[in-house]
Design a protein around this motif. Structure first.
Motif, PDB file in Angstrom:
ATOM      1  N   PHE A 271       0.835  -1.195   0.000  1.00 44.80           N
ATOM      2  CA  PHE A 271       0.000   0.000   0.000  1.00 44.80           C
ATOM      3  C   PHE A 271       0.879   1.258   0.000  1.00 44.80           C
ATOM      4  O   PHE A 271       1.957   1.282   0.602  1.00 44.80           O
ATOM      5  CB  PHE A 271      -0.907   0.033   1.227  1.00 44.80           C
ATOM      6  CG  PHE A 271      -2.170  -0.793   1.087  1.00 44.80           C
ATOM      7  CD1 PHE A 271      -2.485  -1.430  -0.100  1.00 44.80           C
ATOM      8  CD2 PHE A 271      -3.041  -0.925   2.145  1.00 44.80           C
ATOM      9  CE1 PHE A 271      -3.650  -2.170  -0.226  1.00 44.80           C
ATOM     10  CE2 PHE A 271      -4.215  -1.663   2.039  1.00 44.80           C
ATOM     11  CZ  PHE A 271      -4.516  -2.300   0.846  1.00 44.80           C
TER      12      PHE A 271
ATOM     13  N   LEU B  13      -2.072   5.909   2.036  1.00 42.07           N
ATOM     14  CA  LEU B  13      -3.202   5.039   2.347  1.00 42.07           C
ATOM     15  C   LEU B  13      -3.099   4.512   3.774  1.00 42.07           C
ATOM     16  O   LEU B  13      -4.119   4.328   4.453  1.00 42.07           O
ATOM     17  CB  LEU B  13      -3.229   3.875   1.349  1.00 42.07           C
ATOM     18  CG  LEU B  13      -4.518   3.059   1.250  1.00 42.07           C
ATOM     19  CD1 LEU B  13      -5.674   3.941   0.835  1.00 42.07           C
ATOM     20  CD2 LEU B  13      -4.344   1.925   0.253  1.00 42.07           C
ATOM     21  N   LYS B  14      -1.887   4.312   4.237  1.00 44.36           N
ATOM     22  CA  LYS B  14      -1.682   3.753   5.570  1.00 44.36           C
ATOM     23  C   LYS B  14      -2.006   4.765   6.673  1.00 44.36           C
ATOM     24  O   LYS B  14      -2.111   4.397   7.842  1.00 44.36           O
ATOM     25  CB  LYS B  14      -0.244   3.260   5.717  1.00 44.36           C
ATOM     26  CG  LYS B  14       0.069   2.073   4.802  1.00 44.36           C
ATOM     27  CD  LYS B  14       1.501   1.605   4.953  1.00 44.36           C
ATOM     28  CE  LYS B  14       1.792   0.428   4.030  1.00 44.36           C
ATOM     29  NZ  LYS B  14       3.174  -0.065   4.136  1.00 44.36           N
TER      30      LYS B  14
ATOM     31  N   ASP C 117      -4.799   6.502   6.609  1.00 37.39           N
ATOM     32  CA  ASP C 117      -6.255   6.657   6.575  1.00 37.39           C
ATOM     33  C   ASP C 117      -6.906   5.298   6.824  1.00 37.39           C
ATOM     34  O   ASP C 117      -7.071   4.504   5.901  1.00 37.39           O
ATOM     35  CB  ASP C 117      -6.669   7.212   5.205  1.00 37.39           C
ATOM     36  CG  ASP C 117      -8.141   7.577   5.136  1.00 37.39           C
ATOM     37  OD1 ASP C 117      -8.945   6.918   5.817  1.00 37.39           O
ATOM     38  OD2 ASP C 117      -8.487   8.510   4.387  1.00 37.39           O
TER      39      ASP C 117
ATOM     40  N   GLN D 148      -9.917   4.307   4.441  1.00 33.25           N
ATOM     41  CA  GLN D 148      -9.493   3.975   3.082  1.00 33.25           C
ATOM     42  C   GLN D 148      -8.639   2.714   3.063  1.00 33.25           C
ATOM     43  O   GLN D 148      -8.675   1.938   2.102  1.00 33.25           O
ATOM     44  CB  GLN D 148      -8.710   5.142   2.480  1.00 33.25           C
ATOM     45  CG  GLN D 148      -9.580   6.306   2.038  1.00 33.25           C
ATOM     46  CD  GLN D 148     -10.558   5.885   0.944  1.00 33.25           C
ATOM     47  OE1 GLN D 148     -10.194   5.249  -0.037  1.00 33.25           O
ATOM     48  NE2 GLN D 148     -11.819   6.234   1.137  1.00 33.25           N
ATOM     49  N   PHE D 149      -7.860   2.506   4.106  1.00 33.45           N
ATOM     50  CA  PHE D 149      -7.016   1.310   4.212  1.00 33.45           C
ATOM     51  C   PHE D 149      -7.875   0.051   4.122  1.00 33.45           C
ATOM     52  O   PHE D 149      -7.624  -0.843   3.303  1.00 33.45           O
ATOM     53  CB  PHE D 149      -6.249   1.363   5.539  1.00 33.45           C
ATOM     54  CG  PHE D 149      -5.337   0.198   5.779  1.00 33.45           C
ATOM     55  CD1 PHE D 149      -3.997   0.272   5.432  1.00 33.45           C
ATOM     56  CD2 PHE D 149      -5.804  -0.976   6.361  1.00 33.45           C
ATOM     57  CE1 PHE D 149      -3.135  -0.805   5.668  1.00 33.45           C
ATOM     58  CE2 PHE D 149      -4.962  -2.053   6.590  1.00 33.45           C
ATOM     59  CZ  PHE D 149      -3.628  -1.961   6.239  1.00 33.45           C
TER      60      PHE D 149
ATOM     61  N   THR E 219      -9.942  -0.209   0.722  1.00 37.25           N
ATOM     62  CA  THR E 219      -9.097  -0.674  -0.386  1.00 37.25           C
ATOM     63  C   THR E 219      -8.740  -2.147  -0.227  1.00 37.25           C
ATOM     64  O   THR E 219      -8.754  -2.911  -1.195  1.00 37.25           O
ATOM     65  CB  THR E 219      -7.808   0.167  -0.450  1.00 37.25           C
ATOM     66  OG1 THR E 219      -8.154   1.545  -0.584  1.00 37.25           O
ATOM     67  CG2 THR E 219      -6.940  -0.247  -1.633  1.00 37.25           C
TER      68      THR E 219
END
Length: 586
Positions: free
Chosen positions: A425, A429-430, A432, A435-436, A439
């Motif tokens: 990732f 992204l990490k 959030d 979202q993590f 996704t």
């Protein structure tokens, strides 16, 4: 026609040229257009355009000949070399009535092309105060020589051309970044692919060639014991020849890249001593880019790309894109190798255990603000539980606990694949949690063969004393205040991962201050029961033991909670994987 009318006509042409050049944003279309207009505007026999490379040398890929034909051949000049190099170095235009009478003129280009240079004008290309190249016109038609007005026209054109080139270069960089992100996203989906390595290599190479605008290339894998590169997939080489081609590390272009573990850009292969001109299978073009495939300092192989569809040589932005792709490609290939190692040796649980050992963090990030306690007991030699703590910024740490349904080898394979997805990732992204997990669910959907994954993911901010987190069907962690012994489960829930597409996971922020303990766990512990199932170490009993162990450090408390489960049920062995992760705010 009077001189005034002639000049007016020229400047009208310049306005027309300016509008066209600023509308043509493709760099490969733009360069020939600039030379065509400069040749026509100054009524010259030929023109050339050199660009300044980031390594401070000049290169030319396109020139216009006597009949207006495009001459596409890579040429390189050092700063100060010849008229072009002098103009670039001194940042001043040069106009010559007789080039051969000037000691700065280098006749080598004429010797190679058969063209005879007589008069010329060469001007620098500036964007603000930064030089980006040179523009040159050669031989005024009809045996005439260039005058001061011609110099004025070319300088005016060079201003327009430089801005157009800069805009086209920026657009080209943005396009490549978009392509890069798109391709890397496709690679992410491959981390849970069941393709064979050969199928995977072919699929990947096709997409890399497409994104780089090239027609041929090769992916090599390293035989570490023999120190030989073998072809995994290739375009431009017959498949029946794959097994015949063996490249020793240190030999040839791919061998050099493997040995040095460095990216490589070659503009002209014929001039490079590493290129084997006697090879049975030759490259189609004179330019090549190549990158090593390295995963956590382990050399996996090499990827080489050549023959750009445009006919131009590769440049540094192409090499940067390939290098980025190679980094992610290495993870994809390594994951595929791990997957097939586990699947192909299903009876060899010891090997699977070694793989899972590598996946589990060998050490958690050290900080005086956090202390950890860990207990991890797989039911068999391998299991489907895993955890991680990662430092993301100076003050933020991610925490993760996850549990694949089932246990044993099949759960370990799925856990390994899920872990590889997460490791790849993007850093943003990490940060959030919502979202993590959103996704992760998207990427695992339909890939877990009927299994599912539960996970809790959070961001500890030791500066703000907060925990930002999301939950995906996992038991919410307990939060204990060690002094007051107040304890509660965090009120955050969410759906399982991998079963339902297009889910959104909410995130919440909780206080996590000094003196507090976070207890993350998998259900193997809270579902532990006696042999006759009459006594169960449930969450009520578990929370009591968390309070009872408040005075112990995190590591001691983790061990205490496992032993308490055994003592309470009088059953030493568990029926599922056990994982505990305690985090203390010190």
């Amino acid at each position: 026609m009077s001189n005034a009318e002639h000049k007016t006509g020229k400047f009208r042409s310049l306005l027309h040229i300016s509008a066209i050049l600023n509308a043509s944003l493709d760099i490969h279309q733009l360069l020939p257009l600039i030379m065509l207009y400069s040749k026509d505007l100054l009524e010259a026999e030929a023109s050339s355009l050199f660009l300044l490379d980031s390594d401070d040398f000049l290169y030319c890929e396109v020139a216009l000949g006597e009949k207006g034909e495009i001459i596409q051949q890579y040429a390189r000049l050092e700063l100060g070399e010849g008229i072009v190099g002098t103009v670039a170095q001194e940042k001043k235009p040069i106009a010559l009535e007789d080039a051969y009478q000037d000691p700065r003129f280098n006749p080598e280009m004429d010797k190679r092309s058969g063209f005879r240079t007589k008069s010329l004008i060469c001007v620098p290309l500036f964007v603000e105060d930064k030089i980006i190249g040179t523009l040159e016109v050669i031989n005024k038609t009809g045996g005439r020589v260039f005058d001061d007005f011609d110099l004025e026209y070319l300088l005016a054109l060079s201003e327009v051309a430089a801005i157009a080139i800069q805009n086209a270069s920026i657009k080209d960089s943005l396009d490549k970044r978009i392509l890069e992100l798109s391709l890397l996203y496709e690679f992410e989906k491959l981390t849970v692919s069941e393709k064979s390595l050969r199928e995977l290599g072919t699929w990947i190479l096709e997409r890399v060639l497409d994104y780089l605008g090239a027609t041929s290339g090769t992916i090599y894998l390293l035989d570490n014991e023999a120190q030989i590169l073998n072809i995994l997939s290739a375009k431009g080489i017959p498949e029946e020849a794959y097994d015949k081609i063996k490249v020793p590390v240190g030999t040839g272009i791919a061998g050099w890249v493997a040995k040095e573990r460095q990216d490589l850009l070659i503009h002209n292969l014929d001039a490079d001593p590493r290129y084997n001109k006697l090879s049975h299978y030759k490259f189609e073009a004179n330019s090549l880019i190549s990158s090593p495939l390295v995963y956590h300092e382990e050399l996996l192989g090499v990827i080489s790309i050549n023959n750009k569809k445009s006919g131009y040589a590769f440049n540094h932005s192409d090499l940067i894109l390939l290098s980025t792709i190679a980094g992610r490609l290495s993870s994809t290939i390594k994951n595929a190798q791990l997957f097939h190692q586990v699947v192909d040796s299903g009876k060899e649980l010891d090997r699977a255990k070694n793989i899972m050992t590598k996946i589990m963090p060998s050490a958690l990030p050290m900080t005086p603000k956090l202390e950890y306690g860990i207990a991890h007991i797989p039911l068999e030699k391998v299991g489907g539980d895993y955890y991680d703590v990662t430092q993301i910024t100076d003050t933020k740490y991610s925490i993760l606990i996850a549990d694949i349904s089932g246990h044993g080898l099949s759960a370990a394979v799925l856990a390994a694949m899920s872990h590889m997805v997460i490791k790849n990732f993007e850093p943003e992204l990490k940060l959030d949690p919502s979202q993590f997990l959103t996704t992760l669910n998207h990427m695992l959907y339909g890939k877990l063969a009927g299994n599912f994954l539960t996970a809790f993911y959070g961001i500890i901010d030791i500066k703000e004393n907060t925990l930002l987190c999301s939950n995906a069907g996992h038991h919410p962690p307990y939060l204990l205040h060690k002094q007051t012994k107040d304890i509660h489960q965090l009120p955050i829930k969410g759906k399982l991962l991998g079963l339902i597409p297009d889910l959104f996971y909410e995130e919440k922020t909780f206080s996590f201050s000094e003196g507090e303990r976070l207890v993350l766990f998998t259900d193997g512990l809270t579902e532990h029961a006696s042999r006759d199932k009459s006594i169960k170490y449930d969450e009520i009993q578990f929370s009591k033991e968390i309070v009872n162990s408040a005075g112990q450090n995190a590591e001691q408390s983790a061990l205490h909670l496992v032993e308490a489960a055994r003592n309470f049920t009088k059953a030493d062995t568990f029926d599922d994987d056990i994982t505990l992760l305690l985090v203390d705010r010190k």
